[in-house]
Design a protein around this motif. Structure first.
Motif, PDB file in Angstrom:
ATOM      1  N   VAL A 120       4.103 -17.494  -5.822  1.00  0.00           N
ATOM      2  CA  VAL A 120       3.434 -16.715  -4.774  1.00  0.00           C
ATOM      3  C   VAL A 120       4.454 -16.091  -3.833  1.00  0.00           C
ATOM      4  N   HIS A 121       5.460 -16.869  -3.460  1.00  0.00           N
ATOM      5  CA  HIS A 121       6.456 -16.381  -2.495  1.00  0.00           C
ATOM      6  C   HIS A 121       7.265 -15.203  -3.045  1.00  0.00           C
ATOM      7  N   SER A 122       7.481 -15.193  -4.352  1.00  0.00           N
ATOM      8  CA  SER A 122       8.256 -14.108  -4.964  1.00  0.00           C
ATOM      9  C   SER A 122       7.384 -12.942  -5.411  1.00  0.00           C
ATOM     10  N   SER A 123       6.104 -13.003  -5.113  1.00  0.00           N
ATOM     11  CA  SER A 123       5.190 -11.916  -5.475  1.00  0.00           C
ATOM     12  C   SER A 123       5.498 -10.665  -4.673  1.00  0.00           C
ATOM     13  N   PRO A 124       5.232  -9.499  -5.264  1.00  0.00           N
ATOM     14  CA  PRO A 124       5.453  -8.252  -4.520  1.00  0.00           C
ATOM     15  C   PRO A 124       4.528  -8.169  -3.308  1.00  0.00           C
ATOM     16  N   ILE A 125       5.058  -7.655  -2.228  1.00  0.00           N
ATOM     17  CA  ILE A 125       4.271  -7.528  -1.002  1.00  0.00           C
ATOM     18  C   ILE A 125       3.279  -6.388  -1.134  1.00  0.00           C
ATOM     19  N   LYS A 126       3.698  -5.300  -1.759  1.00  0.00           N
ATOM     20  CA  LYS A 126       2.841  -4.126  -1.928  1.00  0.00           C
ATOM     21  C   LYS A 126       1.607  -4.529  -2.714  1.00  0.00           C
ATOM     22  N   SER A 127       0.454  -4.136  -2.228  1.00  0.00           N
ATOM     23  CA  SER A 127      -0.801  -4.513  -2.855  1.00  0.00           C
ATOM     24  C   SER A 127      -1.691  -3.285  -2.994  1.00  0.00           C
ATOM     25  N   ASN A 128      -2.825  -3.469  -3.665  1.00  0.00           N
ATOM     26  CA  ASN A 128      -3.844  -2.424  -3.706  1.00  0.00           C
ATOM     27  C   ASN A 128      -5.212  -3.062  -3.920  1.00  0.00           C
ATOM     28  N   ASN A 129      -6.243  -2.260  -3.903  1.00  0.00           N
ATOM     29  CA  ASN A 129      -7.610  -2.790  -3.967  1.00  0.00           C
ATOM     30  C   ASN A 129      -7.943  -3.443  -5.306  1.00  0.00           C
ATOM     31  N   SER A 130      -7.247  -3.075  -6.367  1.00  0.00           N
ATOM     32  CA  SER A 130      -7.564  -3.635  -7.682  1.00  0.00           C
ATOM     33  C   SER A 130      -7.212  -5.125  -7.784  1.00  0.00           C
ATOM     34  N   VAL A 131      -6.368  -5.624  -6.920  1.00  0.00           N
ATOM     35  CA  VAL A 131      -5.971  -7.034  -6.973  1.00  0.00           C
ATOM     36  C   VAL A 131      -6.507  -7.843  -5.786  1.00  0.00           C
ATOM     37  N   ARG A 132      -7.304  -7.219  -4.939  1.00  0.00           N
ATOM     38  CA  ARG A 132      -7.814  -7.896  -3.744  1.00  0.00           C
ATOM     39  C   ARG A 132      -8.616  -9.144  -4.111  1.00  0.00           C
ATOM     40  N   ASP A 133      -9.437  -9.053  -5.167  1.00  0.00           N
ATOM     41  CA  ASP A 133     -10.246 -10.214  -5.570  1.00  0.00           C
ATOM     42  C   ASP A 133      -9.365 -11.362  -6.061  1.00  0.00           C
ATOM     43  N   ILE A 134      -8.282 -11.052  -6.745  1.00  0.00           N
ATOM     44  CA  ILE A 134      -7.361 -12.100  -7.206  1.00  0.00           C
ATOM     45  C   ILE A 134      -6.676 -12.764  -6.013  1.00  0.00           C
TER      46      ILE A 134
END
Length: 179
Positions: A120-134
């Motif tokens: 989780v800590h190494s996950s990309p910070i940039k996000s979008n709506n397609s991954v909001r549920d995850i």
């Protein structure tokens, strides 16, 4: 115009920065208008038309610069707000997992939680709506993990860590291929 400027500043975490640029423009307008006014008083022209035209042009330039800066400030504030929202998943999830990690004394559980934390800590910070549920699912799983660690349910901890890691990796995969 200096008195109106505070009402033009968007309330956000960067209000001081946005306000500085608008106050600078308003202050410069005030100073220039003041100096031009003094010059016109000293020169005492026969016609008021030159003074009026000069002040209208100056006011027009001021309004144009002010509107441009307000638009830029709004765009910047939206970008900052979006970045803070995107950052929340990684920061909150990492903080919760770190908290679980610190209060765990069992080495096996600690190793499992470390794996989830690293993912989780190494996950990309940039996000979008397609991954909001995850992201929401991962945050709920972390809360469940906290409860399982507190109750000492090692089997459930293993299952939850695997789910967290799988969901976090799926999020990262989706983000990688959506760009």
């Amino acid at each position: 115009m200096l008195l109106v400027t505070p009402f033009l500043i968007r309330k956000s975490s960067s209000s001081a920065v946005f306000g500085f640029s608008l106050y600078s423009i308003s202050s410069m307008y005030f100073l220039i208008a003041f100096i031009i006014g003094i010059i016109f008083i000293a020169v005492n022209p026969e016609s008021y038309k030159i003074c009026l035209v000069t002040n209208i042009i100056l006011a027009g330039l001021y309004v144009a610069m002010l509107i441009y800066n307000i638009i830029v400030n709004e765009s910047t504030a939206d970008s900052i707000e979006r970045h803070e929202i995107e950052l929340r998943y990684v920061k909150e999830s990492s903080a919760k997992l770190k908290s679980i990690l610190e209060k765990t004394s069992d080495r096996k559980i600690k190793k499992l939680v470390e794996k989830a934390y690293d993912t989780v800590h190494s996950s990309p910070i940039k996000s979008n709506n397609s991954v909001r549920d995850i992201e929401l699912t991962v945050m709920e799983l972390i809360d469940d993990l906290n409860n399982s660690v507190n109750s000492g349910d090692t089997e459930n901890v293993k299952a939850l860590v695997n789910q967290i890691v799988n969901q976090a990796e799926e999020r990262n995969r989706r983000l990688k291929y959506s760009n």
